[in-house]
Each structure stands twice: as C-alpha cells, then as structure tokens.
Design a protein around this motif. Structure first.
Motif, PDB file in Angstrom:
ATOM      1  N   THR A 276       1.363  -0.922   0.101  1.00 17.04           N
ATOM      2  CA  THR A 276      -0.412   0.121   0.146  1.00 17.04           C
ATOM      3  C   THR A 276       1.198   1.301  -0.120  1.00 17.04           C
ATOM      4  O   THR A 276       2.086   1.377  -0.060  1.00 17.04           O
ATOM      5  CB  THR A 276      -1.117   0.064   1.737  1.00 17.04           C
ATOM      6  N   ILE A 322      -7.477  -4.330   0.003  1.00 19.56           N
ATOM      7  CA  ILE A 322      -7.169  -5.297   1.710  1.00 19.56           C
ATOM      8  C   ILE A 322      -9.208  -5.652   1.636  1.00 19.56           C
ATOM      9  O   ILE A 322      -9.520  -6.627   2.463  1.00 19.56           O
ATOM     10  CB  ILE A 322      -6.996  -4.298   3.119  1.00 19.56           C
ATOM     11  N   THR A 323     -10.103  -4.798   0.939  1.00 19.97           N
ATOM     12  CA  THR A 323     -11.177  -4.495   1.276  1.00 19.97           C
ATOM     13  C   THR A 323     -11.920  -6.204   0.775  1.00 19.97           C
ATOM     14  O   THR A 323     -12.649  -6.893   0.747  1.00 19.97           O
ATOM     15  CB  THR A 323     -12.351  -3.712   0.783  1.00 19.97           C
ATOM     16  N   VAL A 398     -17.386   2.192   1.926  1.00 24.22           N
ATOM     17  CA  VAL A 398     -15.645   1.985   2.278  1.00 24.22           C
ATOM     18  C   VAL A 398     -14.205   2.627   2.071  1.00 24.22           C
ATOM     19  O   VAL A 398     -14.713   2.741   0.339  1.00 24.22           O
ATOM     20  CB  VAL A 398     -15.028   0.519   2.675  1.00 24.22           C
ATOM     21  N   GLY A 399     -13.575   3.017   1.987  1.00 22.78           N
ATOM     22  CA  GLY A 399     -12.767   3.619   0.983  1.00 22.78           C
ATOM     23  C   GLY A 399     -12.711   5.075   1.155  1.00 22.78           C
ATOM     24  O   GLY A 399     -11.227   5.629   1.165  1.00 22.78           O
ATOM     25  N   GLU A 400     -13.475   5.848   1.560  1.00 21.77           N
ATOM     26  CA  GLU A 400     -13.333   8.022   1.184  1.00 21.77           C
ATOM     27  C   GLU A 400     -14.369   7.849   2.733  1.00 21.77           C
ATOM     28  O   GLU A 400     -14.944   7.230   2.172  1.00 21.77           O
ATOM     29  CB  GLU A 400     -12.897   7.697   0.034  1.00 21.77           C
ATOM     30  N   ASP A 423     -20.834   2.961   7.589  1.00 19.65           N
ATOM     31  CA  ASP A 423     -19.988   3.830   6.721  1.00 19.65           C
ATOM     32  C   ASP A 423     -18.877   3.348   7.644  1.00 19.65           C
ATOM     33  O   ASP A 423     -19.037   3.909   8.825  1.00 19.65           O
ATOM     34  CB  ASP A 423     -19.790   5.961   7.164  1.00 19.65           C
ATOM     35  N   THR A 424     -17.570   2.413   7.143  1.00 20.41           N
ATOM     36  CA  THR A 424     -16.769   1.767   7.360  1.00 20.41           C
ATOM     37  C   THR A 424     -15.398   2.167   7.769  1.00 20.41           C
ATOM     38  O   THR A 424     -14.461   2.497   6.447  1.00 20.41           O
ATOM     39  CB  THR A 424     -16.709   0.169   6.956  1.00 20.41           C
ATOM     40  N   TRP A 426     -11.330   2.284   7.863  1.00 20.87           N
ATOM     41  CA  TRP A 426     -10.610   1.058   8.307  1.00 20.87           C
ATOM     42  C   TRP A 426      -9.707   1.132   6.889  1.00 20.87           C
ATOM     43  O   TRP A 426      -9.364   2.184   6.629  1.00 20.87           O
ATOM     44  CB  TRP A 426     -10.839  -0.470   8.410  1.00 20.87           C
ATOM     45  N   THR A 428      -5.745  -0.664   5.584  1.00 20.20           N
ATOM     46  CA  THR A 428      -4.692  -1.563   4.536  1.00 20.20           C
ATOM     47  C   THR A 428      -4.369  -2.516   6.573  1.00 20.20           C
ATOM     48  O   THR A 428      -4.729  -3.745   6.441  1.00 20.20           O
ATOM     49  CB  THR A 428      -3.555  -1.435   4.340  1.00 20.20           C
ATOM     50  N   ARG A 530      -7.198  12.025   5.286  1.00 20.62           N
ATOM     51  CA  ARG A 530      -5.069  12.446   5.666  1.00 20.62           C
ATOM     52  C   ARG A 530      -4.085  13.319   6.369  1.00 20.62           C
ATOM     53  O   ARG A 530      -4.364  14.906   5.258  1.00 20.62           O
ATOM     54  CB  ARG A 530      -5.102  11.358   4.300  1.00 20.62           C
ATOM     55  N   ARG A 541      -6.141   4.608  -2.456  1.00 18.39           N
ATOM     56  CA  ARG A 541      -4.869   5.294  -2.006  1.00 18.39           C
ATOM     57  C   ARG A 541      -3.107   5.294  -3.177  1.00 18.39           C
ATOM     58  O   ARG A 541      -2.683   4.539  -3.073  1.00 18.39           O
ATOM     59  CB  ARG A 541      -4.765   4.806  -0.868  1.00 18.39           C
TER      60      ARG A 541
HETATM   61  O1  PRX Z   1      -7.737   7.782   4.885  1.00 22.27           O
HETATM   62  C1  PRX Z   1      -8.703   6.332   5.059  1.00 22.27           C
HETATM   63  C2  PRX Z   1      -9.557   6.260   4.220  1.00 22.27           C
HETATM   64  O2  PRX Z   1      -8.624   5.172   3.551  1.00 22.27           O
HETATM   65  C3  PRX Z   1      -7.303   4.849   3.857  1.00 22.27           C
HETATM   66  C4  PRX Z   1      -7.055   3.034   3.849  1.00 22.27           C
HETATM   67  O3  PRX Z   1      -6.399   2.882   2.562  1.00 22.27           O
HETATM   68  P1  PRX Z   1      -6.309   1.593   2.219  1.00 22.27           P
HETATM   69  O4  PRX Z   1      -5.687   1.150   3.683  1.00 22.27           O
HETATM   70  O5  PRX Z   1      -6.322   1.756   0.725  1.00 22.27           O
HETATM   71  O6  PRX Z   1      -7.640   0.881   2.923  1.00 22.27           O
HETATM   72  C5  PRX Z   1      -9.040   1.414   1.720  1.00 22.27           C
HETATM   73  C6  PRX Z   1     -10.384   0.301   2.549  1.00 22.27           C
HETATM   74  C7  PRX Z   1     -10.202   0.346   3.855  1.00 22.27           C
HETATM   75  C8  PRX Z   1      -7.526   5.382   5.292  1.00 22.27           C
HETATM   76  O7  PRX Z   1      -6.131   5.714   5.921  1.00 22.27           O
HETATM   77  N1  PRX Z   1     -11.416   5.861   3.984  1.00 22.27           N
HETATM   78  C9  PRX Z   1     -10.950   4.074   4.416  1.00 22.27           C
HETATM   79  N2  PRX Z   1     -12.372   4.105   4.977  1.00 22.27           N
HETATM   80  C10 PRX Z   1     -13.430   5.196   4.965  1.00 22.27           C
HETATM   81  C11 PRX Z   1     -11.888   6.262   4.891  1.00 22.27           C
HETATM   82  N3  PRX Z   1     -12.372   7.891   4.930  1.00 22.27           N
HETATM   83  C12 PRX Z   1     -13.337   8.432   5.191  1.00 22.27           C
HETATM   84  N4  PRX Z   1     -13.996   7.402   5.520  1.00 22.27           N
HETATM   85  C13 PRX Z   1     -13.897   5.614   5.654  1.00 22.27           C
HETATM   86  N5  PRX Z   1     -15.085   4.711   5.464  1.00 22.27           N
END
Ligand code: PRX
Length: 581
Positions: A276, A322-323, A398-400, A423-424, A426, A428, A530, A541
């Motif tokens: 990542t 990772i998702t 997820v993801g943003e 809205d989850t 998390w 990697t 971030r 990311r």
């Molecule tokens: O900035 C956060 C954002 O995605 C980052 C993690 O990216 P990655 O490791 O690629 O994993 C993505 C899938 C889990 C985090 O540091 N992020 C993830 N979920 C959210 C989020 N930002 C806002 N709301 C979320 N639900």
C-alpha cells in the motif's frame, strides 16, 4: 459450483455452506438484543447486557474478550498459551502465541454441509476445496515451501481465491497485486517480496475490455531475477505465448491429488503481504499474520454487516485491495458464508449493473465505495428502480469519506430507506473495520457520513498538535488507536524500522493511522481525511511521492510536485505540477 453472472465480464457467486451452529436471534438496528445470543462467547462476561456494554468490556478486558472469541471462532490444531504479547511503542504485536492452525482449513472445513441459500445457488464448497488442494499440491511439487512468498496477479475470480487459499494451505504467504497495476509497479512489488513464483491469468476481462495480464507479467519478470516460475491460468479462451518459466496451471492442476495436507501454522506466521502507499518512498508491504487477522475479519464481517447464516454477501471490491481480502475472501468464508466476487465495473454493461446483480443473486449485504455511489447517482434513479432490491438488509461504504448527498441517495434510493448504511472506516494496516455505526450502538440513529463508533476491542484516541490526548468531545485531532487488536498489521516486510517510525513513534504507545478525525458532542467519530501526503482517488490510496518518482524519471523533468484536488466523483484527483529544465 461457481455461478457466472452471465455477462462477458463476470461476477461469480461462491455459495459456501452454513455453519452448523444454530442461528441466533438478533436484530441489528432494532430494539431487542439478547447479547449472549448475539455473540455467544460473551455469555460469561459480567455486566454485559447490550452491544455498548460489550464494546466497553472488550476494550477494558481486551484479553478475556479476544481469548473467548478466538477459542470459539477459530479451529485450532493446538491451542494458544498466551493471548497477547504486545508493546505498541516498540512495534511488537503478537496474538495467540503457541496456537497452531491452518487458515484454509478453517475456511474450508467449517463449510462441509451443502447448503442452497436459495434458488439456484449451489454450494461450490467441494470445488473450492478441490481447487485449493490441487493447486497447493502443484505449488508444493514446484518447490514452493512454507515461508515462501507467492505473488498473485489475477482479477477477482474463483481461481484467484483458490490461489490465496492454496498458499495459506501450504504455509506460503501470498502477495496479491491489483491486476490494474503496470508492469513496473508489479515488478517493484515482486522484487520487494522476493517472490520466486507468480500466479496470473492469460487475460483479464473488465468492463467489456480485455487486459493483457500475462504480457504484463512477462515484462515485469524481466526485471525480477528471483522469479523462477509463472503459473498461467486461462481466464479467456485466447491462446497465450508461453515462456520457459511458464506452467499451464489448470492443465497441471488436473494431475494433482484432491487431498492436500494443511500445514500447521503458528498464529504469528505470515499469512500475506499487501502493498500500500505511504506518504514517502516506496509502497510498503504490510504483513498480516494467521490467527489474529482471520479472527478479526470473521468477527467484523459477521457483526458490522449483521451477516446471518445463509445470507448472500456482495462486496464489490477487487481482491487486489484489503477490502477484497477481508470481505470477499477471508471474512465471509471464515463465517461459512456466501460471497459474491465482482470482476466488472459499476457501469458495465450499464449503470444498473450492481442492482441487477442484487436482484439476480438476492444479495443481502452490499458493500461498495462512495466513488461508485457518486457516479451512479449521476445516472439517475431509474437504473436502481428497474431492479428488485428487497433482499438488501445492510448497505456498506468504504475507502473514503461518503458525502451527505451520496449517503442519502444510497440510503433512500438504493436501500428504500429501510437498510442501515454502515460507513466503515479502516485501512490496509488495520486488517478489518475499526470504526463503524454498527454493531456497538445498534439503537442509535446513523448520522450520514459518520463512521460513528469503534468496533469491539478498538479504543480510538484523538491527539492534539502537541501529542496530547484530547479528552473532550466536539473536537478534532490525529486519529490513533490506543491499544492493540488482533487484526492489525505486524510489520512492513523487510523494514520493521519503517513500521515503527510510521505507526508507533509519532504518538508513543499508540498506533497512528495517518488520518484526522472529528469527535462529535455525542462522542461519534467522523473521518476528516489524511494528514499526510497520501491522496485518495476513487477510494484508491496513492502516495504523491510515488507519482513524483515516475514523473521525475522523464529526462526533461527537473522537479515535480503532486497534490490532490477535490473531484466531485473520485473524491480527489491528482494534479501534477512539473518543472522542466
Ligand atoms: O484515509 C482513510 C481512507 O482510506 C485509507 C485507507 O486506505 P487503504 O489502506 O487503501 O484501505 C481502504 C479500504 C479499507 C484510510 O487511511 N478511508 C477508508 N475508509 C474510510 C476512509 N476515509 C473516510 N471514511 C471511510 N469510511
């Protein structure tokens, strides 16, 4: 059997069988809770009468909570003797030491009863086991040993899942590289992981287009001296030029036995690497280990989404992220669940793609990214209304960050106003979902765009600019997690020092996430984005330094700077400013 969804670019349903334990009464988002029924291992926890109390218990009695969960949820070859041995300030994270298990054994052997969740879905359990075993034997015959790292460059498909599980079965680590990455990006990850074996397909199929994955691997391995063999599966019928290193995977698998003895792995042996982006330098190969990761993926999958035996879970993320690892593969399969593997795009062949799939496969939980929701919203409600979505029970994001407009549309149009939107939040690094509206506050109304509350065992902390913990509410700070949990990454492959510097040193004693967050008056968390130079384009990311590195390779460029800018569909776009000589 794997059921293709019928388009050239296909999704596949892995219908795995029901776990044998009975289905417990539980209403998420409803009023009634029987906590012991909800989470059976919590029955002996004193004073725990509801989800909020269980969350508090799980944080203040972390060892009891995780020990009970690990004993009940994982199948151990031999039991663990130490629940945890962690020192966050030194980056030492160990869970369930002394225990031995096999992750593929857990996934496959809990699922040996045929179940037909409904209609035409037929259990592919036997086929997945067979594929995994044949492939495990094939890898073993070609010299892949416990502790080796196998790079997988494949689209989301059953053979990709079997490849991950085959590695797990024989004790090799897998390193899945997203099949959209270039030859250079793939080569960099193969070299860093020191893989001698790569698994790929002849061609990928995405959004109606063919991608030449094998050719990309051919280019990549030219600069990867460690690679000795490339297993090539046939995703399409088009022939592919084979080199001396290549092995025709399906053909060779047929020669192998369908029984493959699972390796007895230590809890802390490596399960996988996943690369990542960081704010500086090269991508980091985050390392996840066996027992803790699997336990965390399984628990979050079951409770965040209120997954019940027999449900069909639709996570549309690619397995390269990772998702996909946690919620297309390990979480659902560890729960004996039915998981939909999605290989396409949200608008192929048309913008009704997701909802057609929901109708046809009778998906109960749908998990996707805000960028796709924003895109589909623009195409209008008619694409959603065209299909029956009455099976949906939970919608995940997820993801943003998910903006209010997209959240409302997801909730009211897609979910007809009846499905909780989770809205989850998390990463990697965290292995699984850490902050989420469900299950720890099941009676609270969900606030649009807020991840809200920590999952069991997670203790968030916000830090001010002086590095002090912010104790009040209605405040913003750097998001940290104050104590270890089993799903967290253990290190960066070959660079433990970087792991310590990135995650453990900024706030000693805490795990630093790199994100900022706001805590509301009610104590709910909202992720603000971030704090470092990582940008988030369509939920992906990307380190600005990585793009700068590529731009700087151009001989006419003296210097470059990459910044993110706000983009109404992708969340952020990347903008390059280049200084030429
Ligand atoms: O900035 C956060 C954002 O995605 C980052 C993690 O990216 P990655 O490791 O690629 O994993 C993505 C899938 C889990 C985090 O540091 N992020 C993830 N979920 C959210 C989020 N930002 C806002 N709301 C979320 N639900």
């Amino acid at each position: 059997m794997w059921l293709p969804c019928g388009c050239a670019s296909k999704c596949v349903v892995a219908s795995l069988s029901r776990r044998v334990f009975r289905s417990y009464f539980h209403v998420l988002g409803g009023r009634r809770h029987n906590i012991a029924a909800f989470m059976p291992e919590s029955a002996g926890f004193e004073g725990v009468s509801d989800c909020s109390a269980l969350q508090e218990f799980s944080v203040s009695n972390s060892e009891s909570f995780w020990a009970a969960a690990a004993r009940q949820r994982l199948s151990w070859i031999s039991p663990f003797h130490t629940v945890q041995d962690c020192d966050l300030s030194r980056g030492r994270i160990k869970w369930f030491e002394g225990g031995k298990l096999n992750v593929s054994g857990k996934i496959i052997f809990t699922s040996n009863q045929l179940v037909r969740p409904r209609g035409s879905l037929i259990s592919p359990y036997r086929q997945l086991l067979e594929m995994t075993c044949r492939l495990g034997n094939l890898l073993r015959r070609h010299g892949v040993k416990r502790g080796d790292c196998v790079t997988i460059y494949m689209p989301s498909c059953p053979l990709a899942v079997a490849s991950m599980l085959a590695c797990a079965r024989i004790g090799a680590a897998h390193n899945v590289v997203f099949a959209g990455f270039s030859a250079e990006a793939l080569a960099e990850r193969i070299r860093d992981a020191q893989s001698s074996t790569v698994i790929t397909v002849n061609q990928g199929v995405r959004g109606g287009k063919l991608t030449e994955l094998k050719k990309t691997v051919d280019t990549a391995v030219q600069s990867c001296p460690t690679v000795q063999q490339v297993f090539v599966a046939m995703r399409t019928e088009n022939p592919v030029a084979m080199t001396a290193k290549d092995v025709a995977m399906e053909e060779e698998m047929q020669k192998e036995d369908v029984v493959c003895e699972p390796a007895a792995m230590d809890s802390e042996d490596v399960l996988f690497l996943l690369y990542t982006s960081g704010s500086t330098g090269k991508p980091k190969g985050l390392v996840h280990t066996q027992a803790g990761y699997l336990l965390y993926a399984a628990l979050t999958h079951r409770y965040v989404f209120s997954y019940h035996d027999g449900d069909v879970f639709g996570c549309v993320a690619d397995i390269g992220w990772i998702t996909g690892h946690s919620y297309s593969v390990y979480g659902p399969l560890a729960n004996g669940g039915t998981s939909v593997l999605f290989e396409s795009t949200p608008i192929y062949p048309d913008p009704g793609r997701y909802w057609e799939m929901v109708q046809r496969l009778k998906i109960n939980q749908f998990y996707g990214a805000p960028t796709a929701i924003r895109l589909l919203l623009k195409y209008g409600n008619q694409w959603v209304h065209k299909y029956d979505r009455s099976t949906l029970k939970t919608l995940g994001s997820v993801g943003e960050p998910i903006n209010t407009e997209a959240w409302e549309w997801y909730h009211t149009v897609v979910g007809d106003g009846r499905c909780p939107v989770v809205d989850t939040w998390w990463q990697t690094e965290t292995g699984g979902i850490c902050i989420t509206p469900r299950p720890s506050n099941p009676d609270a109304e969900i606030v649009p765009g807020m991840a809200m509350r920590p999952f069991f065992g997670i203790k968030p902390a916000l830090m001010d600019t002086e590095g002090e913990v912010l104790t009040s509410n209605h405040t913003s700070g750097a998001l940290c997690i104050a104590q270890p949990w089993p799903g967290m990454a253990r290190t960066i492959h070959n660079n433990h020092q970087r792991f310590i510097e990135t995650y453990c040193q900024p706030y000693p004693g805490y795990f630093f996430t790199g994100d900022g967050a706001y805590r509301s008056k009610e104590g709910y968390y909202q992720i603000t984005g971030r704090l470092d130079d990582v940008i988030n384009v369509s939920g992906h990311r990307i380190g600005t330094a990585e793009i700068e590195d590529v731009v700087n390779q151009c001989s006419q460029v003296a210097e470059s700077a990459v910044i993110g800018y706000s983009h109404n569909i992708k969340g952020e776009g990347e903008c390059n400013s280049v200084n030429l000589f």
